[in-house]
Design an enzyme around this catalytic site. Structure first.
Site, PDB file in Angstrom:
ATOM      1  N   ALA A 128      43.627  28.922  64.274  1.00  0.00           N
ATOM      2  CA  ALA A 128      43.974  27.363  64.762  1.00  0.00           C
ATOM      3  C   ALA A 128      42.756  26.784  65.046  1.00  0.00           C
ATOM      4  O   ALA A 128      41.773  27.386  65.738  1.00  0.00           O
ATOM      5  CB  ALA A 128      45.017  27.297  65.610  1.00  0.00           C
ATOM      6  N   SER A 174      40.887  22.462  65.344  1.00  0.00           N
ATOM      7  CA  SER A 174      41.300  21.245  65.878  1.00  0.00           C
ATOM      8  C   SER A 174      41.849  20.347  64.842  1.00  0.00           C
ATOM      9  O   SER A 174      42.492  19.087  65.277  1.00  0.00           O
ATOM     10  CB  SER A 174      39.762  20.446  66.406  1.00  0.00           C
ATOM     11  OG  SER A 174      39.061  20.528  65.586  1.00  0.00           O
ATOM     12  N   ASP A 195      28.673  23.685  58.756  1.00  0.00           N
ATOM     13  CA  ASP A 195      29.428  24.397  60.183  1.00  0.00           C
ATOM     14  C   ASP A 195      29.365  26.028  60.226  1.00  0.00           C
ATOM     15  O   ASP A 195      30.584  26.410  60.395  1.00  0.00           O
ATOM     16  CB  ASP A 195      30.854  23.707  60.276  1.00  0.00           C
ATOM     17  CG  ASP A 195      31.507  23.570  61.565  1.00  0.00           C
ATOM     18  OD1 ASP A 195      30.707  23.817  62.642  1.00  0.00           O
ATOM     19  OD2 ASP A 195      32.872  23.505  61.722  1.00  0.00           O
TER      20      ASP A 195
END
Length: 547
Positions: free
Chosen positions: A170, A172, A322
């Site tokens: 999970a 954001s 990222d």
């Protein structure tokens, strides 16, 4: 009243006005479960939630502004008291913003992660906000099921043999569920949380307002560049179709590299809000215990990792923006005993080719500490006088350093750099960050995340520096097309690049040998001094006994 006092009084008044205007919301909205009128329709509740989230943000930033202004008031800039107090305020403010991100969730968590990945922010912020990397509360499966059905247009039983309701990851903006398709393919289904576009527009607008407010009170503090970069980045992440295309482009770029694996995309079950991809097993790249279990050497993993990203930056010009540990897995499959699985391609940056070539030239100059070339390229990047800090940012050496690559600076060099950095004002730092082109900010963020992983793997930073040197030279060599170029031209270009890299390695090894010889000389000098001292003591005692 003199000019300084008038200016200070004006700023203090502005701060008081903001505190008065927003302070009443602080206690009422300081809990994540605060949402009045729970029976209202969803659209009205969303509007109220937006106001509450915004009020929290305004209150937090207002109190932070006041903390900086009152805590540092009357202290001489650059003094020891000022620097000590500034560090305290940085830490308090970072904790305050961390709490805001944890309560507001969503894009605020993403914004906190974004800031934590920028090495140029004060260490109190980067270290405090880094805890947000693993903080995400999953959405309830009922809402996830609604997103899946509305996007895929079928009942889930028609698509999946099984779909785990409990997410395996999970973040954001989305969460991932393990599933088995009707064709028996094992997949990972990434589902975007509902209503994010509306929240993004409101949250970005508030962040922009707060940035402008801070600048209004403190003209030297300018964060518009940060909000702009974050807004551009987050809008890319919300489009899963683009992420799937980025994933396929990365896979194509590394098609001949057995070290890299990119999950296959199942386009029939992929939309702008749902991404279905091949399920790949592996452990997080910085999980040392798991690496030990699969017998993967952390140093070799670090070397492979930085070489993959160096190839992206210097050769392909298409960069995964990222690379935190959750987005890179280490699989036990692979010819070398392991392979790297690259996930989450939402933030990918296509570098302008002129920038890519200049960045290759910069790294060659950084490795050789060619100060004239560094300054010249600094002008091309638009950062002018601040180019002298590029060696410090990327290699940990000053532009005048005599130390060996990766060995850090001498005590004297550190003292000089510290004196120079103390003289920098907030205005200087704001000007520097504002002047950086978007491509530079992207590679700066990627490099910061890579350095963090390399450090956690307990690998020497020299691994990263040598990989960058190697691929910077590859990036400067003519790109060959095997279908159209003469074979002899291709072979010659590769030979020339390999020779340049070996030449560079020889220079670095010689410098390292000279450094080692200097250390040995210093050690022998100290040892000789100690022996002479002991001998003198023995002779003195012997003379005393004779007398």
């Amino acid at each position: 009243m003199n000019l300084y006092n008038m200016k200070a009084s004006k700023i203090l008044k502005r701060t008081v006005y903001l505190l008065t205007a927003t302070g009443f919301t602080f206690h009422a909205t300081s809990h994540s479960d605060f949402l009045p009128f729970p029976l209202f329709p969803d659209k009205i509740k969303a509007g109220i939630d937006g106001i509450v989230r915004s009020s929290r943000a305004i209150s937090t930033i207002t109190f932070t502004i006041a903390d900086y202004k009152y805590s540092l008031y009357s202290l001489s800039v650059g003094s020891e008291d000022y620097l000590c107090k500034l560090s305290e305020v940085h830490l308090r403010s970072a904790k305050r913003i961390l709490k805001l991100c944890e309560i507001n969730k969503g894009f605020y968590v993403k914004a906190g992660q974004f800031v934590a990945a920028i090495r140029q922010v004060p260490k109190e912020y980067s270290s405090t906000l880094s805890s947000l990397q693993d903080q995400a509360v999953p959405c309830d499966f009922k809402s996830i099921k609604e997103v899946l059905m509305s996007n895929l247009g079928k009942h889930l039983s028609e698509i999946f043999i099984s779909l785990d309701e409990q997410p395996i990851a999970a973040a954001s903006i989305a969460q991932v569920h393990h599933a088995i398709l009707r064709g028996n393919q094992e997949v990972a289904v990434k589902v975007q949380y509902p209503g994010l576009e509306h929240k993004m527009r409101l949250d970005i607008a508030i962040m922009s307002f707060l940035s402008k407010t801070v600048t209004w009170i403190f003209p030297e503090y300018r964060f518009g560049w940060l909000v702009s970069e974050f807004a551009g980045t987050i809008s890319l992440e919300l489009d899963f179709i683009q992420e799937a295309k980025n994933s396929e482009k990365t896979a194509e770029n590394f098609i001949n590299n057995e070290m890299v694996r990119v999950p296959h995309v199942f386009w029939d079950f992929t939309t702008s809000h749902v991404l279905t991809m091949q399920f790949c097993k592996g452990c997080k790249v910085d999980d040392l215990d798991s690496l030990k279990e699969i017998k993967a050497n952390p140093i070799k993993v670090a070397k492979a990792l930085v070489e993959v990203f160096a190839e992206m930056i210097f050769v392909h010009g298409f960069v995964h923006g990222d690379p935190h540990a959750g987005n890179i897995l280490v699989s036990s499959e692979g010819r070398n005993g392991f392979s790297l699985v690259l996930l989450d391609h939402g933030i990918c940056k296509t570098l302008d080719d002129t920038f890519r070539v200049d960045y290759c030239r910069l790294w060659k100059a950084l490795i050789l500490l060619d100060s004239d070339e560094i300054k010249h390229l600094g002008e091309r990047f638009g950062i002018g006088q601040y180019s002298r800090y590029l060696p410090l940012i990327f290699t940990g050496r000053s532009i005048d350093s005599k130390s060996v690559l990766g060995a850090g600076m001498s005590a004297e060099e550190r003292r000089k750099v510290k004196q120079e950095l103390v003289s920098l004002t907030v205005e200087d730092i704001s000007s520097f960050m504002e002047s950086l082109p978007p491509n530079f900010l992207a590679v700066l963020r990627t490099d910061g995340l890579l350095r963090s992983i390399v450090s956690k793997l307990k690998a020497p930073q020299q691994i990263r520096l040598l990989a960058y040197a190697k691929y910077a030279l590859y990036g400067l060599s003519p790109k060959s097309n095997l279908k159209s170029d003469f074979a002899i031209d291709v072979v010659f270009a590769r030979f020339k690049t390999t020779f340049s890299y070996l030449h560079l390695r020889i220079i670095l090894e010689v410098l390292q040998l000279l450094s080692w010889m200097r250390k040995v000389k210093q050690f022998l000098h100290r040892l000789l001094g100690e022996i002479i001292g002991i001998a003198r003591s023995v002779l003195t005692l012997s003379s005393s006994d004779v007398l």
